[in-house]
Design an enzyme around this catalytic site. Structure first.
Site, PDB file in Angstrom:
ATOM      1  N   TYR A   1      -6.550 -36.370  33.503  1.00 27.91           N
ATOM      2  CA  TYR A   1      -6.136 -35.282  32.615  1.00 27.91           C
ATOM      3  C   TYR A   1      -5.290 -34.267  33.400  1.00 27.91           C
ATOM      4  O   TYR A   1      -4.230 -33.835  32.941  1.00 27.91           O
ATOM      5  CB  TYR A   1      -7.378 -34.622  32.014  1.00 27.91           C
TER       6      TYR A   1
ATOM      7  N   SER B   1      -2.534 -26.891  30.332  1.00 27.11           N
ATOM      8  CA  SER B   1      -3.957 -26.532  30.433  1.00 27.11           C
ATOM      9  C   SER B   1      -4.144 -25.747  31.726  1.00 27.11           C
ATOM     10  O   SER B   1      -3.266 -25.757  32.603  1.00 27.11           O
ATOM     11  CB  SER B   1      -4.759 -27.838  30.495  1.00 27.11           C
TER      12      SER B   1
HETATM   13  P1  NAD Z   1      -8.490 -31.733  19.545  1.00 27.19           P
HETATM   14  O1  NAD Z   1      -9.036 -32.997  20.079  1.00 27.19           O
HETATM   15  O2  NAD Z   1      -9.355 -30.863  18.707  1.00 27.19           O
HETATM   16  O3  NAD Z   1      -7.135 -32.005  18.733  1.00 27.19           O
HETATM   17  C1  NAD Z   1      -6.135 -32.822  19.254  1.00 27.19           C
HETATM   18  C2  NAD Z   1      -5.336 -33.401  18.116  1.00 27.19           C
HETATM   19  O4  NAD Z   1      -4.355 -34.303  18.685  1.00 27.19           O
HETATM   20  C3  NAD Z   1      -6.194 -34.219  17.151  1.00 27.19           C
HETATM   21  O5  NAD Z   1      -5.920 -33.858  15.830  1.00 27.19           O
HETATM   22  C4  NAD Z   1      -5.778 -35.642  17.457  1.00 27.19           C
HETATM   23  O6  NAD Z   1      -5.879 -36.541  16.367  1.00 27.19           O
HETATM   24  C5  NAD Z   1      -4.328 -35.463  17.896  1.00 27.19           C
HETATM   25  N1  NAD Z   1      -3.833 -36.630  18.626  1.00 27.19           N
HETATM   26  C6  NAD Z   1      -4.452 -37.319  19.616  1.00 27.19           C
HETATM   27  N2  NAD Z   1      -3.708 -38.385  19.963  1.00 27.19           N
HETATM   28  C7  NAD Z   1      -2.598 -38.358  19.189  1.00 27.19           C
HETATM   29  C8  NAD Z   1      -1.464 -39.182  19.077  1.00 27.19           C
HETATM   30  N3  NAD Z   1      -1.304 -40.286  19.825  1.00 27.19           N
HETATM   31  N4  NAD Z   1      -0.497 -38.842  18.191  1.00 27.19           N
HETATM   32  C9  NAD Z   1      -0.647 -37.738  17.407  1.00 27.19           C
HETATM   33  N5  NAD Z   1      -1.711 -36.936  17.452  1.00 27.19           N
HETATM   34  C10 NAD Z   1      -2.677 -37.246  18.323  1.00 27.19           C
HETATM   35  O7  NAD Z   1      -7.952 -30.942  20.806  1.00 27.19           O
HETATM   36  P2  NAD Z   1      -7.466 -29.417  20.965  1.00 27.19           P
HETATM   37  O8  NAD Z   1      -8.509 -28.723  21.722  1.00 27.19           O
HETATM   38  O9  NAD Z   1      -6.989 -28.873  19.676  1.00 27.19           O
HETATM   39  O10 NAD Z   1      -6.239 -29.654  21.970  1.00 27.19           O
HETATM   40  C11 NAD Z   1      -4.874 -29.468  21.628  1.00 27.19           C
HETATM   41  C12 NAD Z   1      -4.054 -29.456  22.899  1.00 27.19           C
HETATM   42  O11 NAD Z   1      -4.495 -28.392  23.739  1.00 27.19           O
HETATM   43  C13 NAD Z   1      -4.184 -30.734  23.746  1.00 27.19           C
HETATM   44  O12 NAD Z   1      -2.930 -31.055  24.316  1.00 27.19           O
HETATM   45  C14 NAD Z   1      -5.175 -30.334  24.824  1.00 27.19           C
HETATM   46  O13 NAD Z   1      -5.027 -31.117  25.985  1.00 27.19           O
HETATM   47  C15 NAD Z   1      -4.794 -28.889  25.038  1.00 27.19           C
HETATM   48  N6  NAD Z   1      -5.870 -28.097  25.639  1.00 27.19           N
HETATM   49  C16 NAD Z   1      -7.079 -27.972  24.995  1.00 27.19           C
HETATM   50  C17 NAD Z   1      -8.104 -27.234  25.606  1.00 27.19           C
HETATM   51  C18 NAD Z   1      -9.463 -27.071  24.967  1.00 27.19           C
HETATM   52  O14 NAD Z   1     -10.400 -26.624  25.658  1.00 27.19           O
HETATM   53  N7  NAD Z   1      -9.655 -27.347  23.708  1.00 27.19           N
HETATM   54  C19 NAD Z   1      -7.879 -26.642  26.856  1.00 27.19           C
HETATM   55  C20 NAD Z   1      -6.643 -26.798  27.472  1.00 27.19           C
HETATM   56  C21 NAD Z   1      -5.641 -27.529  26.841  1.00 27.19           C
END
Ligand code: NAD
Length: 267
Positions: free
Chosen positions: A160, A147
């Protein structure tokens, strides 16, 4: 560009958000995908939609904190598709709490998903990825989701930040380890800014909770002002960067960090 024809990809957290967009993008590039997630109904729906659109996508229940689930996923990839070429360690959770509000339980929970999950995925899938690496000019690939908060700190999200900073350096260390051992498994990290997903939109809610805006429109103004490109990112924009790193177009790239953040960390 970004072709991944004939490859098998395992995407943790693939049921929705960035993971689902990565699945779609890799399918467009010619891959078949396994969506590993704890959200069963959503995971199945996403896999069905991708299949209905002509792709090969399968949902598999995977809790990234459980080693036995990873072992089952590896067995599944081997028996169903004959191996594994791409691992996207995407599953993650966020926690909007500062150090004074955090409990040790919160700290351990986020660490278990965001850090242990990446370690277990990497360790468990390595043998299959090493085999897969022999099939492709650019080897096989692991892409880890860090991130902007793995590159810079931020108030109110310290746990985080801790996890995403760990993912950044774990990525570099495994990249070096695997390259020096001649495994041909490239490992890179991607660093998104706020993206339009359930997780990214929680950033908007936090702006309202902190009293910096009255409603979503106001929160968007506050959020957009943080980004030189003046907006949040789209899941497809992160997916394109991941597909590039997974493809042979990135054959000389390992241990690198790619910010997909509208200029946030360039400031
Ligand atoms: P999201 O919450 O929409 O999706 C995350 C997915 O991970 C969900 O489907 C959830 O069920 C799954 N998950 C959570 N815990 C789990 C577990 N123990 N085992 C298996 N699956 C699990 O989030 P997103 O925005 O799609 O984020 C995806 C990745 O990108 C994450 O690692 C997040 O930290 C990173 N990220 C997101 C953003 C943002 O702004 N959306 C920014 C920087 C980084």
């Amino acid at each position: 560009m970004n072709r991944v024809d004939g490859r098998t990809a395992l995407i943790s957290g693939g049921a929705r958000g960035i993971g689902a967009a990565v699945a779609q993008c890799l399918i467009q590039g010619g891959a078949r995908v396994i969506l590993g997630d704890v959200l069963e109904a959503e995971g199945r729906r996403t896999a069905e939609a991708l299949t209905a659109a002509g792709g090969q996508a399968v949902y598999l229940r995977l809790d990234v904190t459980r080693e036995t689930d990873w072992q089952a996923a590896v067995e599944f990839a081997r028996s169903r598709f004959g191996g594994l070429d791409i691992l996207v360690n995407n599953a993650g959770i966020a926690l909007g709490a500062g150090t004074e509000e955090l409990t040790l339980e919160d700290w351990r929970r986020i660490e278990a998903v965001n850090v242990d999950g990446v370690f277990l995925g990497t360790k468990t899938c390595l043998t299959l990825l090493r085999e897969g690496a022999q099939r492709w000019a650019g080897g096989s690939a692991i892409v880890n989701l860090s991130s902007i908060y793995g590159l810079v700190g931020s108030e109110g999200v310290s746990a985080y930040c801790m996890t995403k900073g760990a993912v950044r350096l774990y990525t570099k260390s495994t990249a070096l380890e695997f390259a020096r051992r001649g495994y041909r498994v490239r490992v890179n990290s991607v660093h998104p800014g706020h993206i339009e997903t359930d997780m990214g939109r929680r950033g908007l809610s936090r702006i309202i909770e902190r009293g910096q805006a009255k409603d979503e429109a106001g929160a968007r103004k506050v959020m957009y002002a943080l980004y030189p490109l003046g907006r949040m990112g789209k899941p497809e924009e992160v997916a394109n960067a991941i597909a590039f790193l997974a493809s042979d177009d990135a054959s000389f790239i390992t241990g690198s960090e790619l910010a997909v953040d509208g200029g946030y960390t360039a400031q």
